[in-house]
Enzyme design. Structure first.
Site, mmCIF file in Angstrom:
data_model
loop_
_atom_site.group_PDB
_atom_site.id
_atom_site.type_symbol
_atom_site.label_atom_id
_atom_site.label_comp_id
_atom_site.label_asym_id
_atom_site.label_seq_id
_atom_site.Cartn_x
_atom_site.Cartn_y
_atom_site.Cartn_z
ATOM 1 N N LYS A 13 12.235 7.083 13.811
ATOM 2 C CA LYS A 13 12.748 7.731 12.598
ATOM 3 C C LYS A 13 14.092 8.412 12.859
ATOM 4 C CE LYS A 13 9.634 6.268 9.831
ATOM 5 N NZ LYS A 13 9.981 5.295 8.788
ATOM 6 N N ILE A 32 3.194 4.363 -0.211
ATOM 7 C CA ILE A 32 4.441 4.672 -0.912
ATOM 8 C C ILE A 32 4.990 3.426 -1.605
ATOM 9 C CG2 ILE A 32 6.863 5.345 -0.596
ATOM 10 C CD1 ILE A 32 5.861 7.174 1.726
ATOM 11 N N TYR A 34 7.178 7.252 17.144
ATOM 12 C CA TYR A 34 7.468 7.382 15.716
ATOM 13 C C TYR A 34 8.695 8.260 15.494
ATOM 14 C CZ TYR A 34 6.687 8.201 10.737
ATOM 15 O OH TYR A 34 6.821 8.281 9.375
ATOM 16 N N SER A 54 11.358 10.311 7.510
ATOM 17 C CA SER A 54 10.343 11.339 7.680
ATOM 18 C C SER A 54 10.998 12.577 8.269
ATOM 19 C CB SER A 54 9.272 10.808 8.654
ATOM 20 O OG SER A 54 8.416 11.828 9.082
ATOM 21 N N SER A 76 0.845 -1.200 0.000
ATOM 22 C CA SER A 76 0.000 0.000 0.000
ATOM 23 C C SER A 76 0.879 1.248 0.000
ATOM 24 C CB SER A 76 -0.925 0.023 1.232
ATOM 25 O OG SER A 76 -0.154 0.089 2.425
#
Length: 180
Positions: free
Chosen positions: A157, A13, A153, A140, A11
């Site tokens: 990252k 990207i 998150y 990100s 799904s």
């Protein structure tokens, strides 16, 4: 022949990258946990003109790090090489730190950090041997700047950025590219 391996290809990207690369004639390995979604993406690629022989559906749960070498072996048996590894599998989190159970952080790090590292470590020796290859990881802005309700998150990252920036410094002279 150009071989691209995309994790998180079921799904978002990953799906978009699969369509793009297969549309350009690359041989594409589609990996994620949801086999039916990988088959759907493969079908979309074929509908857009890609050859079915150029699309390998290879189910992969990046938290099962002990299986990485066998997955790499499957890709090598099928296509003989990996030119571009796109570490795109990932999960996110939105909650206040005070309300977030430690298990949430552990899961995010298992998927977003350790899974990417484990697959990279399994593919990297092949690229070093060939003195060619490109390893990419989806990061990100959260890997640079912390924001509220995204503690797990952002931490994951940041770790991804640190690992792959350091890896780039280690392998650049080996002919390997690393992108975040």
């Amino acid at each position: 022949m150009f071989v691209v391996w995309i994790t998180g290809a079921s799904s978002g990207i990953g799906e978009a990258l699969a369509k793009q690369y297969s549309g350009q004639g690359a041989k594409v390995v589609l990996s994620a946990r949801r086999v039916h979604e990988l088959e759907r993406v493969k079908g979309l690629c074929v509908d857009e003109g890609a050859s079915p022989e150029n699309l390998l559906v290879l189910p992969l749960d990046v938290t099962e790090t002990d299986l990485m070498q066998s997955k790499v072996d499957t890709v090598i048996q099928h296509y003989g090489q990996v030119d571009l590894l796109i570490n795109n599998a990932g999960i996110s989190q939105r909650s206040k730190c005070i309300d977030t159970d430690l298990s949430v952080y552990e899961k995010i790090f298992a998927v977003d950090v350790m899974g990417q590292i484990a697959l990279t470590k399994a593919v990297l020796p092949l690229m070093i041997e060939r003195k060619s290859g490109h390893i990419a990881v989806t990061s990100s802005v959260a890997g640079k700047i912390g924001v509220q309700w995204r503690t797990g998150y952002c931490a994951a990252k940041h770790a991804v950025m640190g690992f792959f920036d350091a890896l780039r410094a280690e392998v650049t002279e080996s002919g390997i590219q690393v992108s975040t």
